[in-house]
Design an enzyme around this catalytic site. Structure first.
Site, PDB file in Angstrom:
ATOM      1  N   ASN A   9       0.863  -1.181   0.000  1.00 27.38           N
ATOM      2  CA  ASN A   9       0.000   0.000   0.000  1.00 27.38           C
ATOM      3  C   ASN A   9       0.901   1.233   0.000  1.00 27.38           C
ATOM      4  OD1 ASN A   9      -1.826   2.025   0.497  1.00 27.38           O
ATOM      5  ND2 ASN A   9      -2.379   1.346   2.562  1.00 27.38           N
ATOM      6  N   LYS A  11       0.091   4.262  -0.253  1.00 22.53           N
ATOM      7  CA  LYS A  11      -0.564   5.429   0.362  1.00 22.53           C
ATOM      8  C   LYS A  11      -0.336   6.682  -0.503  1.00 22.53           C
ATOM      9  CE  LYS A  11       0.010   3.247   4.809  1.00 22.53           C
ATOM     10  NZ  LYS A  11      -0.012   3.388   6.234  1.00 22.53           N
ATOM     11  N   HIS A  96      -9.528   0.666   5.057  1.00 23.71           N
ATOM     12  CA  HIS A  96      -8.243   0.916   5.724  1.00 23.71           C
ATOM     13  C   HIS A  96      -8.498   1.834   6.925  1.00 23.71           C
ATOM     14  CE1 HIS A  96      -4.174   2.238   6.515  1.00 23.71           C
ATOM     15  NE2 HIS A  96      -3.764   1.186   5.817  1.00 23.71           N
ATOM     16  N   GLU A  98      -6.948   4.260   8.051  1.00 22.88           N
ATOM     17  CA  GLU A  98      -6.776   5.701   7.777  1.00 22.88           C
ATOM     18  C   GLU A  98      -8.031   6.281   7.126  1.00 22.88           C
ATOM     19  OE1 GLU A  98      -3.060   5.364   5.662  1.00 22.88           O
ATOM     20  OE2 GLU A  98      -2.083   4.778   7.526  1.00 22.88           O
ATOM     21  N   GLU A 168      -5.230  -5.417  10.463  1.00 23.90           N
ATOM     22  CA  GLU A 168      -4.250  -4.359  10.695  1.00 23.90           C
ATOM     23  C   GLU A 168      -4.550  -3.669  12.019  1.00 23.90           C
ATOM     24  OE1 GLU A 168      -2.396  -3.093   6.735  1.00 23.90           O
ATOM     25  OE2 GLU A 168      -4.140  -1.842   7.039  1.00 23.90           O
ATOM     26  N   GLY A 174       2.315   2.007  10.826  1.00 18.57           N
ATOM     27  CA  GLY A 174       3.225   3.135  10.679  1.00 18.57           C
ATOM     28  C   GLY A 174       3.874   3.562  11.989  1.00 18.57           C
ATOM     29  N   SER A 213       3.459  -2.292  10.387  1.00 16.43           N
ATOM     30  CA  SER A 213       4.911  -2.279  10.575  1.00 16.43           C
ATOM     31  C   SER A 213       5.575  -3.618  10.249  1.00 16.43           C
ATOM     32  CB  SER A 213       5.264  -1.818  11.998  1.00 16.43           C
ATOM     33  OG  SER A 213       4.781  -0.500  12.207  1.00 16.43           O
TER      34      SER A 213
END
Ligand code: PEP
Length: 252
Positions: A9, A11, A96, A98, A168, A174, A213
Site C-alpha cells: 500500500n 498510500k 483501511h 486511515e 491491521e 506506521g 509495521s
C-alpha cells in the site's frame, strides 16, 4: 492450500515517475521470489494506469487504495470502481483504518463501496483492526467481529470467495510497533472462525493478511503462523528490496 499474498500500500507517496521506478525495481527483483507468492501493489489513483501498463507480463497485480461509494454522478473528487476497473486494476483496498479514521468511513459507507467493487469486478482487500484503547480494554475481538459482521456478512458466497481480508491493528500501522506473531495468529484464527460462522468451509480458503509495521526482519516469524497468509505492507513497500525480501519470508 491458501494463496500467499504480499500487497504493498503506497498510500499518498510517489509521483507517477517515482511510482514507475519503484514498480520497475520490484519487477526486476521478483524473480528471486517463489512464483507461489502473489504480489500486489496499490499506487495512488494518479498513476494506476501507468503501473497497470508497467505490470503487463510481470504477474504483479495492481490495486486501488479506495473507490467511491456511488456509481457515478455529482461527487466531486471521487473515483468510481468502474473507472478503476476500466484501467485493468484487479483489487481495491477498502476499510483501511486511515480511511475509517480520517475520512469517517463507516460500515454503511463500506457496504456501498463493496457493492461497487464487486459490481465492477474488483476484488476487495477489506481491512479490519482495533485501536490501542480497544485492545487495552480487552475489546479487540468485539471490534473486529463487528467490522466483519457489519460488512462481510452482507456478501454472497460468490462474492466472499473473491475477498481478501487484512488484519491491521491500528496501533501497529506506521508506528514501528508490530503485533507479536502470537497476537497476529490469535486474531487471524478468530477472524477465520467468525467468517466460518457465516460462510462455512469456504472460510478455510480466505486469504488473511497481516498489516502493521511488517518488514523483512519480522515477516518470517509472522508468515510462519498458520493463519497468516501474507502481508499488507505500508512503509516497507516503498523500498523495492524490502518489499521483495518480505515476499521471501514465507516458510519453505
Ligand atoms: C498499512 O497502512 O496498510 C500498513 C500496514 O502500514 P505500515 O506497514 O507502514 O505499518
Amino acid at each position: 492450500m491458501r494463496k500467499k499474498i504480499v500487497a504493498g500500500n503506497w498510500k499518498m507517496n510517489t509521483t507517477p515517475a517515482e511510482g514507475v521506478e519503484l514498480f520497475k525495481g520490484v519487477a526486476a527483483l521478483k524473480g528471486e521470489v517463489c512464483p507461489c507468492v502473489n504480489f500486489i501493489v496499490a499506487p495512488p489513483f494518479t498513476h494506476l494506469s501507468q503501473i497497470v501498463e508497467a505490470a503487463k507480463g510481470t504477474s504483479i497485480a495492481v490495486a486501488a487504495q479506495n473507490c467511491a461509494a456511488e456509481a457515478k454522478g455529482a461527487y466531486t473528487g471521487e473515483v468510481s470502481a468502474k473507472m478503476i476497473a476500466s484501467l485493468g486494476v484487479e483489487y481495491v483496498i477498502l476499510g483501511h483504518s486511515e480511511r475509517r479514521e480520517y475520512y469517517g468511513e463507516t460500515s454503511a459507507t463500506l457496504n456501498k463501496k463493496m457493492e461497487q467493487a464487486y459490481a465492477n469486478g474488483l476484488a476487495p482487500i477489506y481491512c479490519v483492526g482495533e485501536k490501542l484503547e480497544d485492545r487495552e480494554a480487552g475489546k479487540h475481538f468485539d471490534i473486529v467481529r463487528a467490522q466483519i459482521e457489519e460488512v462481510v456478512f452482507n456478501l454472497t458466497a460468490e462474492q466472499f470467495a473473491k475477498l481478501v481480508v487484512a488484519y491491521e491493528p491500528v496501533w501497529a500501522i506506521g508506528t514501528g510497533k508490530t503485533a507479536t506473531s502470537d497476537q497476529a495468529q490469535e486474531m487471524h484464527a478468530f477472524i477465520r472462525k467468525v467468517l466460518a460462522e457465516k460462510f462455512g468451509a469456504a472460510a478455510a480458503e480466505t486469504v488473511i493478511l497481516y498489516g502493521g509495521s511488517a518488514k523483512p526482519g519480522n515477516a518470517p516469524e509472522l508468515f510462519a503462523k498458520e493463519d497468516v497468509d501474507g502481508g499488507l505492507i505500508g512503509g516497507a513497500a516503498l523500498v523495492a528490496a524490502d518489499f521483495i525480501a518480505i515476499g521471501k519470508s514465507f516458510p519453505k
